[in-house]
Design an enzyme around this catalytic site. Structure first.
Site, PDB file in Angstrom:
ATOM      1  N   ASP A  37      68.141  99.596  79.232  1.00  0.00           N
ATOM      2  CA  ASP A  37      66.764  99.516  78.741  1.00  0.00           C
ATOM      3  C   ASP A  37      66.692  99.503  77.217  1.00  0.00           C
ATOM      4  OD1 ASP A  37      67.647 102.040  78.358  1.00  0.00           O
ATOM      5  OD2 ASP A  37      65.880 103.050  79.196  1.00  0.00           O
ATOM      6  N   HIS A 228      86.428  82.107  64.843  1.00  0.00           N
ATOM      7  CA  HIS A 228      85.269  82.970  65.113  1.00  0.00           C
ATOM      8  C   HIS A 228      85.703  84.420  65.319  1.00  0.00           C
ATOM      9  CE1 HIS A 228      82.563  79.392  66.472  1.00  0.00           C
ATOM     10  NE2 HIS A 228      82.681  79.490  65.166  1.00  0.00           N
ATOM     11  N   ASP A 245      83.326  85.728  55.705  1.00  0.00           N
ATOM     12  CA  ASP A 245      82.244  84.763  55.926  1.00  0.00           C
ATOM     13  C   ASP A 245      81.015  85.591  56.280  1.00  0.00           C
ATOM     14  OD1 ASP A 245      80.499  82.783  56.683  1.00  0.00           O
ATOM     15  OD2 ASP A 245      81.914  81.722  57.985  1.00  0.00           O
ATOM     16  N   ASP A 256      74.863  81.216  53.815  1.00  0.00           N
ATOM     17  CA  ASP A 256      76.120  81.109  54.565  1.00  0.00           C
ATOM     18  C   ASP A 256      77.251  80.938  53.555  1.00  0.00           C
ATOM     19  OD1 ASP A 256      78.074  80.720  56.442  1.00  0.00           O
ATOM     20  OD2 ASP A 256      77.330  78.794  57.175  1.00  0.00           O
ATOM     21  N   HIS A 335      87.738  72.108  61.608  1.00  0.00           N
ATOM     22  CA  HIS A 335      86.267  72.122  61.731  1.00  0.00           C
ATOM     23  C   HIS A 335      85.602  71.138  60.766  1.00  0.00           C
ATOM     24  CE1 HIS A 335      86.086  74.513  58.055  1.00  0.00           C
ATOM     25  NE2 HIS A 335      86.925  75.388  58.590  1.00  0.00           N
ATOM     26  N   HIS A 339      77.187  71.889  57.431  1.00  0.00           N
ATOM     27  CA  HIS A 339      76.084  71.751  58.377  1.00  0.00           C
ATOM     28  C   HIS A 339      74.773  72.035  57.657  1.00  0.00           C
ATOM     29  CE1 HIS A 339      76.138  76.157  58.338  1.00  0.00           C
ATOM     30  NE2 HIS A 339      77.447  76.055  58.442  1.00  0.00           N
ATOM     31  N   HIS A 346      72.973  77.468  61.335  1.00  0.00           N
ATOM     32  CA  HIS A 346      73.206  76.072  61.723  1.00  0.00           C
ATOM     33  C   HIS A 346      71.832  75.538  62.070  1.00  0.00           C
ATOM     34  CE1 HIS A 346      77.439  77.497  63.106  1.00  0.00           C
ATOM     35  NE2 HIS A 346      77.356  77.356  61.804  1.00  0.00           N
ATOM     36  N   GLU A 370      82.266  73.566  53.266  1.00  0.00           N
ATOM     37  CA  GLU A 370      83.156  74.667  53.623  1.00  0.00           C
ATOM     38  C   GLU A 370      84.549  74.226  54.084  1.00  0.00           C
ATOM     39  OE1 GLU A 370      81.981  76.630  57.384  1.00  0.00           O
ATOM     40  OE2 GLU A 370      80.069  75.588  57.187  1.00  0.00           O
ATOM     41  N   TYR A 374      94.038  76.868  57.738  1.00  0.00           N
ATOM     42  CA  TYR A 374      94.412  78.034  58.550  1.00  0.00           C
ATOM     43  C   TYR A 374      95.836  77.842  59.053  1.00  0.00           C
ATOM     44  CZ  TYR A 374      89.395  77.749  58.265  1.00  0.00           C
ATOM     45  OH  TYR A 374      88.125  77.612  57.771  1.00  0.00           O
ATOM     46  N   ARG A 392      89.079  79.926  53.611  1.00  0.00           N
ATOM     47  CA  ARG A 392      87.908  79.041  53.614  1.00  0.00           C
ATOM     48  C   ARG A 392      87.087  79.389  52.377  1.00  0.00           C
ATOM     49  NH1 ARG A 392      86.402  79.649  58.380  1.00  0.00           N
ATOM     50  NH2 ARG A 392      84.763  81.215  58.340  1.00  0.00           N
ATOM     51  N   GLU A 394      83.197  78.559  51.094  1.00  0.00           N
ATOM     52  CA  GLU A 394      81.956  77.970  51.611  1.00  0.00           C
ATOM     53  C   GLU A 394      80.790  78.246  50.671  1.00  0.00           C
ATOM     54  OE1 GLU A 394      80.626  79.590  55.394  1.00  0.00           O
ATOM     55  OE2 GLU A 394      79.355  77.834  55.708  1.00  0.00           O
TER      56      GLU A 394
HETATM   57  N1  GLY Z   1      79.098  81.221  59.292  1.00  0.00           N
HETATM   58  C1  GLY Z   1      79.045  80.145  60.177  1.00  0.00           C
HETATM   59  C2  GLY Z   1      79.545  78.921  59.570  1.00  0.00           C
HETATM   60  O1  GLY Z   1      80.186  78.955  58.538  1.00  0.00           O
HETATM   61  O2  GLY Z   1      79.263  77.834  60.007  1.00  0.00           O
HETATM   62 MN    MN Z   2      78.856  77.431  57.626  1.00  0.00          MN
HETATM   63 MN    MN Z   3      80.004  80.575  57.201  1.00  0.00          MN
END
Ligand code: GLY
Ligand code: MN
Ligand code: MN
Length: 434
Positions: A37, A228, A245, A256, A335, A339, A346, A370, A374, A392, A394
Site C-alpha cells: 500500500d 544501465h 550519469d 542529462d 549506443h 536523443h 528521452h 554522448e 566501454y 562516457r 554527455e
Molecule cells: N541517462 C540516460 C541517457 O543518457 O540516455
Molecule cells: Mn542521454
Molecule cells: Mn545520460
C-alpha cells in the site's frame, strides 16, 4: 516558470491539428504502487503536463472540436478535508476556475456522465495510447468507435522548445552542475558508489530539484561497462574511474549529464589517452550541430571518429574501411550519439516525420551528445592498460538559428578542469554541499 497563457497557446495549437467533430481526452498519470500500500512519489504524465501545467492526479483534459468551435474542459478532484488531511491539499474547483484559461472546469467524479453528454455528434476520439490505463481504455472502447493517437501530435510540438522551457532546462543543468562538481571535489577514498550517489541526490534537492530525471548511474571501474548499471553499490577503488550519469529534473524539465572522473583525483596515462580521444570526438560532433543537419550524420561521424581513435590506440586493429563496413566499433560503442531531451530525459518527440523521413535539426530542439567507449576487464583482445575502463561524456545542446548553444558547457570536462576541482579535496570533506 511557464505562464498560463503559454499552456493555453499550446492547447490551441494542438486543437488546430485535430479533426473536426472530435473529442480528445488526456489522462493524468496514475499513482504507481511501490509495494503493497505504498506508492512511488507522484509524477504527472508529461503530455498532460505539457498542455495544462497541472500536477494533480485523477484529472482529465478534454478538447471538444466541433464543426466551427473548440471547447476545452479540465476535470479535477473536488476539495475533500479527509483526503487532504492524509495526502495534501488539492487545488479545488474555485481556484482552478481562476487559474486555468480553459472554457470549463468540472469535477472528476462527474467525468463519465459529462463525457457522454458532451460527446454527441463525435466521430473521432483522440487519446494517448502510451499511457497504460486499463480502466480508462475500457471506458473509451465501450463508448467510442474511431480512435486516434494524440501522442505524435503533441510530440511534434514538444520537439521545439519555447524560451520558457529552455530556461527551465538551463536551471536543471545548473543544479546538475553543482552536484557533479561536488562529486568531483569530495574525498572518495574508502567510500562506496552509493555514498557518491547520496551526495548527488542531496545536491539536487538542496538546490531545488525535487527529483532526478532518471535513475542515476554511479559506476566505478568495470561497472561502467554495464550501460544501465543502477545498483550503484560497489566500493570505489583508488586507481579506477567513476562514470556518473546523473541529471536532475527541475519543474518537470530534465537535464542529462555524464562525467567520468578518477577516484584518486588524477587520471592515469591510459585513462587520459582514452578520455581525450572521446572528448575530441564529442567536441567535433557538437561543432557539427546546426539546422538541417541529421542526427544520423552526427551518428555516422561519431562512428568514424571513434573507429579512428580506437585504431590509433590499438584497441581496434585492421583496415579502417573494413572496420567501418563491419561496424566493429559496436563492440566498444554500442549506443546512439544522443536523443531529444525536454519534459522527459528521452523526450517523447518523433525522430521521423509522417512520411517516415528523418527529422532534421531545427532551431529550438534540445539534444544530448554522448559518445562513450566501454572495454570489459575480460577483453583479452585489447591492450591490458585499457581493460576495465568505461568512459562516457554527455552534454546537452540547444539548436539555434545558425548553429548551437552549448547548454552544459560550464560543467568541468577537460582532464585539467576535473583534476583542478579534485585538487580541492580536503581530507575531511563530507558529501554535503560546502
Ligand atoms: N541517462 C540516460 C541517457 O543518457 O540516455
Ligand atoms: Mn542521454
Ligand atoms: Mn545520460
Amino acid at each position: 516558470m511557464i505562464k498560463e497563457s503559454e499552456y493555453k497557446k499550446r492547447r490551441e495549437t494542438l486543437a488546430k491539428k485535430l479533426s473536426k467533430n472530435s473529442i480528445t481526452i488526456l489522462f493524468s498519470a496514475n499513482n504507481k504502487t511501490r509495494s503493497n500500500d505504498t506508492n512511488y512519489p507522484y509524477r504527472q504524465n508529461s503530455n498532460f503536463y505539457y498542455l495544462t501545467g497541472f500536477k494533480e492526479d485523477n484529472s482529465f483534459l478534454v478538447i471538444l472540436k466541433g464543426k466551427k468551435d473548440v471547447k476545452i474542459i479540465l476535470f479535477l478532484q473536488h476539495k475533500d478535508e479527509v483526503y487532504e488531511l492524509w495526502n495534501g491539499k488539492r487545488l479545488g474547483e474555485e481556484k482552478a476556475k481562476k487559474r486555468f484559461l480553459v472554457d470549463l472546469v468540472l469535477l472528476s467524479k462527474d467525468f463519465k456522465k459529462s463525457i457522454k453528454e458532451l460527446s454527441t455528434n463525435i466521430k473521432y476520439i483522440y487519446t494517448d495510447f502510451n499511457e497504460k490505463m486499463p480502466k480508462a481504455k475500457k471506458f473509451l472502447k465501450d463508448n467510442f468507435s474511431v480512435h486516434k493517437d494524440i501522442a505524435p501530435l503533441i510530440g511534434e510540438m514538444r520537439l521545439i522548445k519555447s524560451k520558457s522551457e529552455i530556461k527551465l532546462i538551463q536551471k536543471a543543468i545548473k543544479i546538475t552542475k553543482k552536484a557533479h562538481h561536488k562529486a568531483m571535489s569530495i574525498n572518495k577514498k574508502n567510500k562506496n558508489e552509493y555514498e557518491l550517489l547520496a551526495s548527488i541526490e542531496y545536491n539536487f534537492k538542496k538546490n531545488g530539484a525535487y527529483s532526478d530525471a532518471y535513475t542515476s548511474i554511479v559506476a566505478c571501474g568495470d561497472s561502467a561497462n554495464t550501460l544501465h548499471y543502477i545498483s550503484n553499490d560497489k566500493p570505489l577503488v583508488d586507481d579506477e574511474l567513476i562514470l556518473i550519469d546523473a541529471g536532475c529534473e527541475y519543474e518537470y524539465y530534465a537535464s542529462d549529464i555524464t562525467r567520468t572522473i578518477p577516484v584518486s583525483g588524477k587520471f592515469s596515462i591510459a585513462q587520459k589517452d582514452l578520455y581525450n580521444m572521446i572528448l575530441e570526438t564529442q567536441y567535433k560532433i557538437i561543432q557539427m550541430i546546426k539546422p538541417d543537419v541529421l542526427r544520423t550524420d552526427l551518428q555516422k561521424q561519431a562512428e568514424i571518429l571513434l573507429t579512428k581513435g580506437l585504431l590509433s590506440l590499438g584497441i581496434l586493429k585492421g583496415n579502417f574501411k573494413k572496420l567501418i563496413e563491419g561496424q566493429e566499433h559496436k563492440k566498444y560503442y554500442p549506443h546512439g550519439i544522443g536523443h531529444w531531451m525536454g519534459l522527459d530525459v528521452h523526450d517523447e518527440a518523433p525522430y521521423l516525420d509522417i512520411n517516415k523521413k528523418e527529422i532534421a535539426l531545427k532551431k529550438g530542439m534540445v539534444l544530448t551528445i554522448e559518445p562513450g567507449i566501454y572495454i570489459s576487464k575480460d577483453d583479452m583482445n585489447v591492450p591490458k592498460r585499457f581493460r576495465g575502463i568505461g568512459i562516457r561524456i554527455e552534454d546537452d545542446i540547444l539548436v539555434t538559428k545558425k548553429s548551437y548553444k552549448y547548454l552544459s558547457n560550464k560543467i568541468a570536462k577537460t582532464i585539467k578542469e576535473i583534476e583542478d576541482i579534485s585538487k580541492n579535496v580536503k581530507s575531511n570533506s563530507n558529501f554535503e554541499e560546502v
